[in-house]
Design a protein around this motif. Structure first.
Motif, mmCIF file in Angstrom:
data_model
loop_
_atom_site.group_PDB
_atom_site.id
_atom_site.type_symbol
_atom_site.label_atom_id
_atom_site.label_comp_id
_atom_site.label_asym_id
_atom_site.label_seq_id
_atom_site.Cartn_x
_atom_site.Cartn_y
_atom_site.Cartn_z
ATOM 1 N N LYS A 145 55.187 4.533 68.714
ATOM 2 C CA LYS A 145 54.555 5.678 68.054
ATOM 3 C C LYS A 145 54.343 6.847 69.016
ATOM 4 C CE LYS A 145 52.582 3.093 64.315
ATOM 5 N NZ LYS A 145 51.924 1.836 64.205
ATOM 6 N N TYR A 146 54.474 6.598 70.319
ATOM 7 C CA TYR A 146 54.345 7.675 71.305
ATOM 8 C C TYR A 146 55.696 8.335 71.524
ATOM 9 C CZ TYR A 146 49.587 6.367 72.538
ATOM 10 O OH TYR A 146 48.231 6.129 72.499
ATOM 11 N N LYS A 147 55.656 9.654 71.741
ATOM 12 C CA LYS A 147 56.879 10.396 72.059
ATOM 13 C C LYS A 147 57.238 10.116 73.513
ATOM 14 C CE LYS A 147 58.666 15.173 71.861
ATOM 15 N NZ LYS A 147 59.673 14.946 72.833
ATOM 16 N N THR A 148 58.390 9.520 73.699
ATOM 17 C CA THR A 148 58.850 9.182 75.051
ATOM 18 C C THR A 148 60.124 9.961 75.342
ATOM 19 O OG1 THR A 148 60.071 7.270 74.205
ATOM 20 C CG2 THR A 148 57.830 6.865 74.993
ATOM 21 N N PRO A 149 60.525 10.138 76.589
ATOM 22 C CA PRO A 149 59.894 9.527 77.759
ATOM 23 C C PRO A 149 58.607 10.242 78.167
ATOM 24 C CG PRO A 149 61.746 10.888 78.455
ATOM 25 C CD PRO A 149 61.732 10.905 76.942
ATOM 26 N N LEU A 150 57.660 9.451 78.651
ATOM 27 C CA LEU A 150 56.441 9.999 79.223
ATOM 28 C C LEU A 150 56.748 10.467 80.646
ATOM 29 C CD1 LEU A 150 53.844 7.289 78.111
ATOM 30 C CD2 LEU A 150 54.287 9.504 77.056
ATOM 31 N N ASN A 151 55.870 11.270 81.197
ATOM 32 C CA ASN A 151 56.016 11.727 82.582
ATOM 33 C C ASN A 151 55.349 10.742 83.535
ATOM 34 O OD1 ASN A 151 57.294 14.244 81.948
ATOM 35 N ND2 ASN A 151 55.302 14.989 81.263
#
Length: 180
Positions: free
Chosen positions: A52-58
């Motif tokens: 549910k999280y927009k990836t890629p994360l930093n």
């Protein structure tokens, strides 16, 4: 009263509000402590929550999911540590992974947290001593967090999994205690 302790154990086994996963930027199941946490929480449930999280994360980002089948925690905080093989000077990002995890903990009303030694395994790259560096950045983040939020009590467990890691981490931990 806030406190930080260094223990020789797995962060996944601690009874805390939030267990920290040394996450990759795509939040998918990985090896090491990441694989252990996914297996304990439930592969399908945790994979779906992470999707549910927009990836890629930093590098340095931290996000939260429920702990699902982990009976010893309420939540999992996924902290993206830098890969020092790719970014050999990512010390600020490693600090941020710890600090942002503490902020996510506070923002969700939780007070106790267990950390693995982020970026000290396969993400340690060519650092001379990835365990010592990770320990140092955790201690710095804890010090800044408790300075920034003096009224918010946190109970931090920094977990060195192997005896060798514990010995390397203890040197940084003892030096920190003498300075503070």
């Amino acid at each position: 009263m806030s406190k930080l302790e260094l223990i020789n154990a797995s962060c996944a086994d601690q009874t805390v509000d939030a267990v920290v996963n040394a996450a990759n930027d795509g939040l998918w199941a990985g090896g090491g402590i990441c694989g252990v946490i996914f297996n304990k929480a439930g592969m399908a449930e945790l994979t779906e929550a992470c999707s549910k999280y927009k990836t890629p994360l930093n590098d340095g980002d931290a996000v939260i999911t429920p702990a699902f089948n982990m009976t010893n925690a309420k939540a999992i905080i996924h902290a993206v540590g830098p890969n020092f093989a790719v970014t050999p000077t990512a010390f600020k990002e490693l600090f941020d992974a710890y600090y942002n995890s503490l902020v996510v903990l506070k923002d969700n009303g939780y007070h106790s947290i267990s950390f693995p030694l982020i970026s000290s395994g396969i993400f340690g790259g060519s650092l001379d001593n990835p365990v010592a560096e990770s320990t140092k950045q955790c201690l710095r983040a804890y010090k800044k967090f408790t300075s920034d939020y003096p009224e918010y009590d946190v109970d931090v467990k920094l977990c060195a999994f192997t005896a060798t890691e514990m010995k390397e981490a203890e040197q940084e931990y003892e030096a920190f205690k003498q300075e503070n």
